[in-house]
Each structure stands twice: as C-alpha cells, then as structure tokens.
Design an enzyme around this catalytic site. Structure first.
Site, PDB file in Angstrom:
ATOM      1  N   SER A  46       0.854  -1.190   0.000  1.00  0.00           N
ATOM      2  CA  SER A  46       0.000   0.000   0.000  1.00  0.00           C
ATOM      3  C   SER A  46       0.889   1.237   0.000  1.00  0.00           C
ATOM      4  CB  SER A  46      -0.936  -0.009   1.203  1.00  0.00           C
ATOM      5  OG  SER A  46      -0.179  -0.035   2.389  1.00  0.00           O
ATOM      6  N   GLY A  47       0.358   2.328  -0.507  1.00  0.00           N
ATOM      7  CA  GLY A  47       1.122   3.570  -0.559  1.00  0.00           C
ATOM      8  C   GLY A  47       1.838   3.785  -1.872  1.00  0.00           C
ATOM      9  N   CYS A  48       1.644   2.874  -2.817  1.00  0.00           N
ATOM     10  CA  CYS A  48       2.256   3.009  -4.136  1.00  0.00           C
ATOM     11  C   CYS A  48       1.185   3.404  -5.142  1.00  0.00           C
ATOM     12  CB  CYS A  48       2.891   1.690  -4.579  1.00  0.00           C
ATOM     13  SG  CYS A  48       4.260   1.165  -3.543  1.00  0.00           S
ATOM     14  N   ALA A  49       1.515   4.326  -6.034  1.00  0.00           N
ATOM     15  CA  ALA A  49       0.568   4.746  -7.066  1.00  0.00           C
ATOM     16  C   ALA A  49       0.327   3.599  -8.048  1.00  0.00           C
ATOM     17  CB  ALA A  49       1.090   5.971  -7.806  1.00  0.00           C
ATOM     18  N   SER A  50       1.374   2.819  -8.319  1.00  0.00           N
ATOM     19  CA  SER A  50       1.256   1.658  -9.208  1.00  0.00           C
ATOM     20  C   SER A  50       0.920   0.429  -8.376  1.00  0.00           C
ATOM     21  CB  SER A  50       2.590   1.395  -9.915  1.00  0.00           C
ATOM     22  OG  SER A  50       3.149   2.566 -10.403  1.00  0.00           O
TER      23      SER A  50
END
Length: 146
Positions: A46-50
């Site tokens: 979690s916390g990734c744009a991709s």
C-alpha cells in the site's frame, strides 16, 4: 540476478539521466515475473501509485542464519526497476543486514529521488517500509527461537 554492486557501478558510468532511466527500466525487464498466485492483496504494497507486490519467504541459506528471500513485481516499468534495485540490496539477507542497509540513502545516492515524481519516491519508501517490517518480524522470530 544483478548484484547491488553491479547496479551502483553501472549507475556511476551513466552521466545522463535518460540513460539512467533506461537502465532502471532494463533492470525491471530482467526481474523474474511474479506468478499471478503471489499477486495477492496480502503481498500488495500500500502507498504506491502503481500496483506493487512483494512476496517473502525465509531461507536458512545465509550461513545457517535465517534470511529473507524477496520476490517482487509491478505493473509499471520504472517501478519494476526500482523493485529490482531493492531486491538486489535486500533479498537473501538476514533481518539485521536488511535493517542496517539504507535503501533510501542508496536511492538518493543513485540520483533517483531528484528525477522521480514524489508519488514514485513515496512508493519506494512504502516498499522499504514493508521490507523493514518483514525483517523485524524475522529478527523477532529468530530471537524467540534462540
């Protein structure tokens, strides 16, 4: 798999950001794809744009001390390359070695932070946080056994 020393050396030979960018993408292309079965919510960072997945297993291959074996993947080419750099630095290492390594400092030393969007930098930090959490769990489990 390319070693972290090879990656650092290759970066030092590339003066132009475009060449470094292409090299990061090339590292991602060389990364072994993660099987679909491991692209689960449990492995998703979690916390990734991709979309990013990190799957870990424990191995005793490191001189009898438990080591974290990490596999990863992403649906974005540049992020897949960042995953490859992170795995070269951390996979196959003990929990203590992983926590001692400083992936964010390496990221900055390679000049990646200044050339990537804040979202990508934050995503990288989320991946590092996930791996550090796994390393702390590994340390806790191995000290509970001893």
């Amino acid at each position: 798999m390319t070693t972290i020393d090879d990656i650092i050396e290759n970066f030092s030979l590339l003066d132009d950001w475009e060449d470094r960018y292409r090299y990061v993408i090339e590292l991602g292309k060389m990364l072994e794809p993660l099987p679909d079965a491991l692209k689960s919510d449990q492995n998703k960072v979690s916390g990734c744009a991709s979309q990013v997945w990190l799957a870990t297993t424990i191995s005793d291959a490191n001189g009898g001390e438990p080591a974290l074996m990490i596999r990863g993947d992403s649906d974005a080419h540049i992020v897949r390359g960042l995953v490859a750099i992170l795995l070269a630095l951390c996979s196959g290492k003990t929990g203590a070695e992983i926590l001692k390594a400083d992936p964010v400092a390496l990221f900055e030393r390679l000049g990646l932070r200044e050339h990537l969007t804040p979202q990508r930098s934050n995503g990288f930090k989320s991946m590092v946080g996930r791996i550090h959490a796994e390393a702390r769990e590994l340390l806790a489990a191995s000290s509970a056994v001893s």
